[in-house]
Design a protein around this motif. Sequence first.
Motif, PDB file in Angstrom:
ATOM      1  N   PRO A 713       0.935  -1.234  -0.060  1.00  0.00           N
ATOM      2  CA  PRO A 713      -0.043   0.084  -0.041  1.00  0.00           C
ATOM      3  C   PRO A 713       0.780   1.175  -0.079  1.00  0.00           C
ATOM      4  N   LEU A 714       1.846   1.314   0.792  1.00  0.00           N
ATOM      5  CA  LEU A 714       2.699   2.570   0.902  1.00  0.00           C
ATOM      6  C   LEU A 714       3.257   2.784  -0.579  1.00  0.00           C
ATOM      7  N   ILE A 715       3.722   1.668  -1.355  1.00  0.00           N
ATOM      8  CA  ILE A 715       4.149   2.140  -2.652  1.00  0.00           C
ATOM      9  C   ILE A 715       3.279   2.647  -3.513  1.00  0.00           C
ATOM     10  N   ALA A 716       1.852   2.137  -3.334  1.00  0.00           N
ATOM     11  CA  ALA A 716       0.609   2.481  -4.455  1.00  0.00           C
ATOM     12  C   ALA A 716       0.270   3.770  -3.901  1.00  0.00           C
ATOM     13  N   ILE A 717       0.349   4.018  -2.693  1.00  0.00           N
ATOM     14  CA  ILE A 717      -0.004   5.443  -2.300  1.00  0.00           C
ATOM     15  C   ILE A 717       0.782   6.537  -2.709  1.00  0.00           C
ATOM     16  N   ASP A 718       2.063   6.191  -2.754  1.00  0.00           N
ATOM     17  CA  ASP A 718       3.189   7.287  -3.055  1.00  0.00           C
ATOM     18  C   ASP A 718       3.073   7.586  -4.645  1.00  0.00           C
ATOM     19  N   LYS A 719       2.513   6.485  -5.611  1.00  0.00           N
ATOM     20  CA  LYS A 719       2.261   6.687  -7.015  1.00  0.00           C
ATOM     21  C   LYS A 719       1.226   7.380  -7.117  1.00  0.00           C
ATOM     22  N   LEU A 720       0.056   7.247  -6.235  1.00  0.00           N
ATOM     23  CA  LEU A 720      -1.118   8.027  -6.437  1.00  0.00           C
ATOM     24  C   LEU A 720      -0.913   9.475  -6.367  1.00  0.00           C
ATOM     25  N   LYS A 721      -0.028   9.740  -5.179  1.00  0.00           N
ATOM     26  CA  LYS A 721       0.533  11.050  -4.771  1.00  0.00           C
ATOM     27  C   LYS A 721       0.919  11.609  -6.043  1.00  0.00           C
ATOM     28  N   ASN A 722       2.008  11.241  -6.789  1.00  0.00           N
ATOM     29  CA  ASN A 722       2.622  11.629  -7.783  1.00  0.00           C
ATOM     30  C   ASN A 722       1.734  12.130  -8.946  1.00  0.00           C
ATOM     31  N   GLU A 723       0.730  10.975  -9.244  1.00  0.00           N
ATOM     32  CA  GLU A 723      -0.150  11.237 -10.249  1.00  0.00           C
ATOM     33  C   GLU A 723      -1.034  12.452  -9.951  1.00  0.00           C
ATOM     34  N   ILE A 724      -1.406  12.577  -8.777  1.00  0.00           N
ATOM     35  CA  ILE A 724      -2.267  13.908  -8.125  1.00  0.00           C
ATOM     36  C   ILE A 724      -1.289  15.042  -8.370  1.00  0.00           C
ATOM     37  N   LYS A 725      -0.151  14.993  -8.107  1.00  0.00           N
ATOM     38  CA  LYS A 725       0.740  16.153  -8.298  1.00  0.00           C
ATOM     39  C   LYS A 725       0.948  16.737  -9.874  1.00  0.00           C
ATOM     40  N   GLU A 726       0.918  15.665 -10.698  1.00  0.00           N
ATOM     41  CA  GLU A 726       1.025  15.996 -12.033  1.00  0.00           C
ATOM     42  C   GLU A 726      -0.467  16.560 -12.502  1.00  0.00           C
ATOM     43  N   LEU A 727      -1.370  16.001 -11.947  1.00  0.00           N
ATOM     44  CA  LEU A 727      -2.829  16.690 -12.772  1.00  0.00           C
ATOM     45  C   LEU A 727      -2.902  17.975 -12.136  1.00  0.00           C
ATOM     46  N   LYS A 728      -2.467  18.203 -10.825  1.00  0.00           N
ATOM     47  CA  LYS A 728      -2.617  19.665 -10.195  1.00  0.00           C
ATOM     48  C   LYS A 728      -1.882  20.575 -11.025  1.00  0.00           C
ATOM     49  N   ASN A 729      -0.576  20.161 -11.481  1.00  0.00           N
ATOM     50  CA  ASN A 729       0.247  21.162 -12.355  1.00  0.00           C
ATOM     51  C   ASN A 729      -0.343  21.438 -13.785  1.00  0.00           C
ATOM     52  N   GLU A 730      -1.006  20.377 -14.276  1.00  0.00           N
ATOM     53  CA  GLU A 730      -1.612  20.466 -15.699  1.00  0.00           C
ATOM     54  C   GLU A 730      -2.814  21.622 -15.086  1.00  0.00           C
ATOM     55  N   LEU A 731      -3.648  21.448 -14.239  1.00  0.00           N
ATOM     56  CA  LEU A 731      -4.755  22.274 -13.809  1.00  0.00           C
ATOM     57  C   LEU A 731      -4.266  23.652 -13.683  1.00  0.00           C
TER      58      LEU A 731
END
Length: 846
Positions: A713-731
């Motif tokens: 779960p920790l690796i998966a959560i870290d991956k999700l956080k990076n995806e959210i960060k990228e989406l925020k930058n695009e927004l």
Amino acid sequence: MDVRKAYLDFFKSKGHEVVPSAALVPNDDSLLFTNAGMVPFKDIFTGKVPRPTPPIRTSCQTCIRAGGKHNDLDNVGYTARHHTFFEMLGNFSFGEYFKKEAISYAWEFITEVLKLPKDRLYVTVHESDDEAYEIWQTHIDKERIYKFGDKDNFWAMGETGPCGPCSEIFYDQGSEKFHSDEDYMGGDGDRFLEIWNLVFMQFEKDEKGNVSKLPKPSIDTGMGLERVVAIKEGVFSNFDSSLFMPIIKKIESLVGVKYEYDKGASYRVIADHIRSTVFLLAQGTNFDKEGRGYVLRRILRRAVRHGYLLGLKEPFMYKLVDIVCEVMGSHYSYLNDKKEFVKELIKLEEERFYTTIASGIELFNEELKNTKDIFSGEVAFKLYDTYGFPLDLTADMLRESNLKVDEAKFDELMKEQKLRSKASWKGSGDKAKTEGDFKNLLEKFGKNNFVGYEKIECEAKILAILDENFKIIDELKNGENGWIMLDNTPFYATSGGQCGDKGTISKSEVLKTEKFFDLNLSFVKAAENFKTNQIIKAVVGYEREMIKRNHSATHLLHAALRKVLGDHISQAGSSVEASRLRFDFTHPKAMSFEEIKEVENLVNFEILKAIPAKTEILELSEAKKSGAIALFGEKYASKVRVLSFGDFSKELCGGTHVKNSSEIGAFLITKESGVSAGVRRIEAICSKEVINYTNHLRDELETINSELKSNEPLIAIDKLKNEIKELKNELKKTSNNKELEIHNINGVSVIVSKFDGDIKTKIDELKNRYEKVVVLLENIKDDKITLCAGVKNAPIKAGDLVKQTALIVGGNGGGRDDFATAGGKDISKSKEALKFGLKYIKEKLS
């Protein structure tokens, strides 16, 4: 001369039992603080409990009058006698001796022990009290005895209850110092100083105002220690005595200006208030937003304000704690024990208040801009009530501008607040409990016997039955609820933080067990008929086993906290139930995750060591000498029960416990939080609840893994956080590229709009794009408004633009002529702010 010791030794020689000062917070919901020497004996005087043996007592009681009915706070510092904290010497007789002995003892102590000159002593009696008048004539000349009416010489505990005439002893401080029109016996001047009041409680008043004689008249006396010490030392103000001058000298050293009585009100306020603050904190009261903690906070802040008037612009009150302990610590040793902890709490509270002072000055300055003649009474009251500014501080600040405050409006709001405050403290005592038939039970049977340490079931006899209103009845019928008193009861009554036992009496369910004036009573939902003298079988419920484990765990927790955080840790409350435990303790800041883990590990290690629990019955003094921890303010018998788990934990405790630490099984802290300033709370679980909690966590982890489609779960959560960060930058990029409406006003491009992206970057972009431009952008985030303005080649200053616009949303700001920012709090006016900004720009460009 040690007046305290002399007084207590004198009455001890007369057969009185010397009792220590009770806590400043009384076990009485009708009182804010202990405000008189008789408070600890109130239930004896009112007849709720039988009189003790011997029925005569003496004490030096610490008192506080700073709220409720008795509130001297606003007078402190401006008179020679008013205090928030003071000590009351008293001797009490509960039907043993009366007027003759009380008067004789008083005269002997004053003239032979204190050796006050007889020619300076005067006495008052009630105009109807011929008996006291005659007795006094055997000690003092008739010409020195004055008769006054109810206003001066009749005392009552309240609207109803014990009451009676009183006799006051006065000391003449001399005409050479006091010679006003009010300096006569009975006048309002300070020449004739009351030093001792002897109350002859011989009547009882009912709700209709009828007065009847008490079967056993009693004596309640009170002598103010501070006044007597001042007289003995030949000074005319309590503050000039050795009880206060060392503190005032320390304040002098901090301020750098010598104390003068005529100009020294602020010195006296601080000297008085630091005593109240230190004693309340040392006894476990903490700064809070309401109740007693709020009064404590107000006392400290009033002192800090006076320090501010003296030029002290940083925390200083905590620097006075050492001198208070030096002056008072020899008699009240717990002050020295708590000294460092008290200093830390005071300093933290001072730091908080100095931040508030700055905010108050900002509010003052804003209102000052809008004031032409009279400064707003509403704002002055807000400065007082919210920011802690006294009216005289506000008035002093206004003198620089030759302005005055609207005192009439301020006084009106102050009266409204006092009425609300008075209404909010009416006491919350249960009337049924206070009017129950407990005295009759105590006189007939005494305390019933608790056998629950050894047994969880036994045969017992019903001594008495009470209905739900605590009135004695002969029978409890099937289907009714009521209280049962057993001669030998295995049921533990709620006390010491441990909840009362449930179980059964014969076939009937025991819903709870509580203690009333040392009587152990069980509340029963009758499934059969019960009568007095009936023999029954009492069985404690299964919850007891878990309660024992949780209670023993609190002892191990207390010891572990002291080892990890320090010896200043002391219990500030607890709750022990079958499913959980809660432990409140004194500590100035939140525990770190590492500290919590260390405490938890320590407790579990002691559980794994399988330490036998050792119980001893010791004399109270012997128990304290052995190192057993006792709760401050708790009333203990002469012999106490001491529970130990090896060398790790040793406390006075009357609760039920495991026989071996291993029975606790496991210990888990579920939450650490703040209760009030200086008090933290730990919530925890033991035994099977730990298993249940762990299983729940495991189930949650499985759900998380399933949702993430991963066993890591920790690796998966870290991956999700990076995806959210990228989406925020695009927004963010999308927001920054958003086209905004442009107005052309006299050749200047004007943009006024809400904007969700990076405001500064957008303004820079617009300034680069246009030759002449004025930009005002607004961003709302977390209920706060940010305003940014940019100007290029236009006759407008960005700083003025945001400053004026920010006022609309209750904020302020400023900056350079070409770029400025501001903040605001009122998001409901965000649209109004933008309209104002556009109008402002149009007017300037026109």
